[in-house]
Design a protein around this motif. Structure first.
Motif, mmCIF file in Angstrom:
data_model
loop_
_atom_site.group_PDB
_atom_site.id
_atom_site.type_symbol
_atom_site.label_atom_id
_atom_site.label_comp_id
_atom_site.label_asym_id
_atom_site.label_seq_id
_atom_site.Cartn_x
_atom_site.Cartn_y
_atom_site.Cartn_z
ATOM 1 N N GLY A 165 -12.643 1.908 6.253
ATOM 2 C CA GLY A 165 -13.011 0.790 5.396
ATOM 3 C C GLY A 165 -12.724 0.997 3.927
ATOM 4 N N ALA A 166 -11.949 2.028 3.583
ATOM 5 C CA ALA A 166 -11.656 2.303 2.173
ATOM 6 C C ALA A 166 -10.604 1.347 1.614
ATOM 7 N N ILE A 167 -9.724 0.845 2.474
ATOM 8 C CA ILE A 167 -8.734 -0.139 2.042
ATOM 9 C C ILE A 167 -8.724 -1.304 3.024
ATOM 10 N N TYR A 176 0.818 -1.211 0.000
ATOM 11 C CA TYR A 176 0.000 0.000 0.000
ATOM 12 C C TYR A 176 0.855 1.266 0.000
ATOM 13 N N GLN A 177 2.021 1.220 0.622
ATOM 14 C CA GLN A 177 2.928 2.358 0.494
ATOM 15 C C GLN A 177 3.366 2.512 -0.964
ATOM 16 N N THR A 178 3.681 1.391 -1.613
ATOM 17 C CA THR A 178 4.058 1.444 -3.026
ATOM 18 C C THR A 178 2.929 2.042 -3.859
ATOM 19 N N GLY A 179 1.710 1.556 -3.639
ATOM 20 C CA GLY A 179 0.570 2.074 -4.389
ATOM 21 C C GLY A 179 0.324 3.547 -4.119
ATOM 22 N N TRP A 180 0.400 3.940 -2.857
ATOM 23 C CA TRP A 180 0.119 5.331 -2.507
ATOM 24 C C TRP A 180 1.155 6.271 -3.119
ATOM 25 N N PHE A 181 2.437 5.938 -2.987
ATOM 26 C CA PHE A 181 3.472 6.800 -3.552
ATOM 27 C C PHE A 181 3.392 6.830 -5.079
ATOM 28 N N ALA A 182 3.081 5.697 -5.700
ATOM 29 C CA ALA A 182 2.963 5.663 -7.156
ATOM 30 C C ALA A 182 1.829 6.553 -7.645
ATOM 31 N N VAL A 212 -4.640 -0.469 -13.984
ATOM 32 C CA VAL A 212 -3.803 -1.244 -13.070
ATOM 33 C C VAL A 212 -3.523 -2.614 -13.675
ATOM 34 N N HIS A 213 -2.263 -2.901 -13.921
ATOM 35 C CA HIS A 213 -1.874 -4.238 -14.378
ATOM 36 C C HIS A 213 -1.725 -5.165 -13.164
ATOM 37 N N ALA A 214 -1.982 -6.452 -13.392
ATOM 38 C CA ALA A 214 -1.953 -7.446 -12.306
ATOM 39 C C ALA A 214 -2.868 -7.004 -11.176
ATOM 40 N N ALA A 215 -4.093 -6.623 -11.540
ATOM 41 C CA ALA A 215 -5.011 -5.999 -10.586
ATOM 42 C C ALA A 215 -5.464 -6.936 -9.481
ATOM 43 N N ALA A 216 -5.346 -8.235 -9.671
ATOM 44 C CA ALA A 216 -5.748 -9.185 -8.636
ATOM 45 C C ALA A 216 -4.575 -9.630 -7.782
ATOM 46 N N GLY A 217 -3.377 -9.127 -8.071
ATOM 47 C CA GLY A 217 -2.187 -9.502 -7.306
ATOM 48 C C GLY A 217 -2.036 -8.683 -6.041
ATOM 49 N N GLY A 218 -0.953 -8.913 -5.312
ATOM 50 C CA GLY A 218 -0.759 -8.243 -4.042
ATOM 51 C C GLY A 218 -0.623 -6.741 -4.166
ATOM 52 N N VAL A 219 0.301 -6.259 -4.995
ATOM 53 C CA VAL A 219 0.504 -4.824 -5.161
ATOM 54 C C VAL A 219 -0.611 -4.223 -6.008
ATOM 55 N N GLY A 220 -1.037 -4.950 -7.052
ATOM 56 C CA GLY A 220 -2.104 -4.447 -7.912
ATOM 57 C C GLY A 220 -3.407 -4.248 -7.174
ATOM 58 N N SER A 221 -3.776 -5.190 -6.306
ATOM 59 C CA SER A 221 -5.030 -5.057 -5.554
ATOM 60 C C SER A 221 -4.985 -3.835 -4.640
ATOM 61 N N ALA A 222 -3.816 -3.529 -4.090
ATOM 62 C CA ALA A 222 -3.673 -2.319 -3.278
ATOM 63 C C ALA A 222 -3.899 -1.075 -4.129
ATOM 64 N N ALA A 223 -3.333 -1.049 -5.339
ATOM 65 C CA ALA A 223 -3.503 0.104 -6.224
ATOM 66 C C ALA A 223 -4.958 0.290 -6.628
ATOM 67 N N GLN A 232 -7.660 -0.496 -4.829
ATOM 68 C CA GLN A 232 -8.383 0.085 -3.701
ATOM 69 C C GLN A 232 -8.010 1.542 -3.484
ATOM 70 N N LEU A 233 -6.732 1.858 -3.612
ATOM 71 C CA LEU A 233 -6.305 3.241 -3.431
ATOM 72 C C LEU A 233 -6.839 4.140 -4.542
ATOM 73 N N GLY A 234 -6.908 3.612 -5.757
ATOM 74 C CA GLY A 234 -7.469 4.380 -6.859
ATOM 75 C C GLY A 234 -8.936 4.695 -6.640
ATOM 76 N N LYS A 235 -9.687 3.708 -6.191
ATOM 77 C CA LYS A 235 -11.109 3.936 -5.912
ATOM 78 C C LYS A 235 -11.272 4.935 -4.767
ATOM 79 N N ALA A 236 -10.430 4.805 -3.744
ATOM 80 C CA ALA A 236 -10.509 5.734 -2.613
ATOM 81 C C ALA A 236 -10.213 7.163 -3.037
ATOM 82 N N ALA A 237 -9.408 7.320 -4.112
ATOM 83 C CA ALA A 237 -9.051 8.653 -4.603
ATOM 84 C C ALA A 237 -10.076 9.205 -5.582
#
Length: 337
Positions: free
Chosen positions: A284-286, A119-125, A140-151, A153-158
């Motif tokens: 509950g956003a992420i 989530y830090q990676t996603g947020w900074f990116a 988001v590529h690899a959207a169901a993966g560990g880093v992709g799924s974080a991105a 959720q963060l994208g939707k929250a934004a």
């Protein structure tokens, strides 16, 4: 204590061995944590293979991200030095006290272990590098993966519209459950054409790419005017060579993200990000997508499956579960096959 150790480099399932060892002795500025949960990251596989940027001396214990308990009973997040011999796939880990962060109360141990790096990676990116704005389209590529799924959720929250790229129907279902507005199966669809169709021909304003290779090529074909492609990693195994003339004529930016640099270059930004992530979790956003919680004896198999790209979300190793004390638990010195 029990700890997984790598005695030679190779595939995780073949070279990780569950040993009985003495607990690590904290050095100056370190604290000893009881490991409550350890997240499995792709770099753990690279460390086993000897392909990571640093190569710890053999034997070493992989596992770079944990939720732990301090000697005074506090639940915390910690990341471990990948170049050190003591890692998180163990019952205890010695970590730098300065890098210990409070665990969000809204997340359990496994979710907490899977929060920090992804989530830090996603947020900074998305926010520091790409400056994602509400109403923009995020790919988001690899959207169901560990880093992709974080991105996702963060994208939707934004407030972004999120297009997720996945490989196969099972991962497509996961991406939809995560909140993707459009899901593209790279195995059966042309990514660029699908993105253009979903955006009325405009393309994606921001691209989050932890894959590289063909994923990057597709991104360059469908990035919007003044769009931003954030290069996060190369999980696909191929480092692309961008055509800079293409970036010039289409007016888009190629941005790199090495999140780890912020720990040394701007640690205050990491702390601010943790506060933001804690607040997002509280409302509950992420919520880290935990696909499996496995006992200690299954760690080598978990790292192998993450390396093979067959998992969704995060696999988290939870020491001390009933499965670890069952009669079929892996004996000292053996390997999980």
């Amino acid at each position: 204590m029990q700890a997984w150790r790598v005695h030679r480099n190779g595939e995780p399932r073949e070279v990780m061995r569950l040993d009985e060892v003495e607990p690590p002795v904290p050095g100056e500025g370190q604290v000893l944590l009881r490991v409550l949960a350890a997240n499995v990251n792709f770099p753990d596989a690279l460390l086993c293979r000897g392909h990571y940027q640093v190569r710890p001396p053999l034997p070493f214990t992989p596992g770079i991200e944990i939720c732990g308990e301090t000697p005074d009973g506090r639940r915390v997040i910690a990341t471990l030095d990948p170049g050190a011999s003591s890692g998180g796939f163990a019952e205890y880990a010695a970590v730098d006290a300065a890098g210990v962060l409070p665990a969000p109360g809204a997340l359990d141990d496994a979710e907490t272990a899977a929060l920090h790096i992804g989530y830090q990676t996603g947020w900074f990116a998305l926010h520091r590098r790409a400056r994602l704005q509400p109403g923009e389209t995020l790919l988001v590529h690899a959207a169901a993966g560990g880093v992709g799924s974080a991105a996702v959720q963060l994208g939707k929250a934004a407030g972004a519209t999120v297009i997720g790229v996945v490989g196969g129907p099972d991962k497509a279902r996961v991406a939809r459950e995560l909140g993707c507005d459009t899901v593209v199966d790279r195995r059966t669809e042309d990514i660029a054409a699908a993105v253009k169709e979903a955006t009325g021909g405009r393309g994606a304003d921001v691209v989050f790419d932890p894959v590289g290779g063909d994923a990057y090529t597709a991104s360059a074909r469908c990035v919007a005017f003044e769009g931003r492609i954030v290069v996060v990693g190369f999980a696909g195994g191929e480092v692309p060579a961008p055509a800079l003339n293409h970036a010039l004529v289409k007016n888009y930016a190629i941005l790199g993200l090495h999140w780890g640099l912020y720990n040394t270059k701007d640690p205050a930004a990491v702390l601010r990000c943790h506060d933001e992530l804690t607040a997002l979790a509280a409302r509950g956003a992420i919520k880290p997508l935990i696909s499996e919680r496995v006992p200690m004896k299954a760690a080598a198999d978990a790292v192998q499956r993450v390396a093979d790209g067959v998992t969704t979300g995060r696999i988290v190793v939870v020491p001390g579960t009933a499965q670890d004390t069952a009669p079929d638990a892996v004996p000292e010195g053996s390997t999980t096959r």
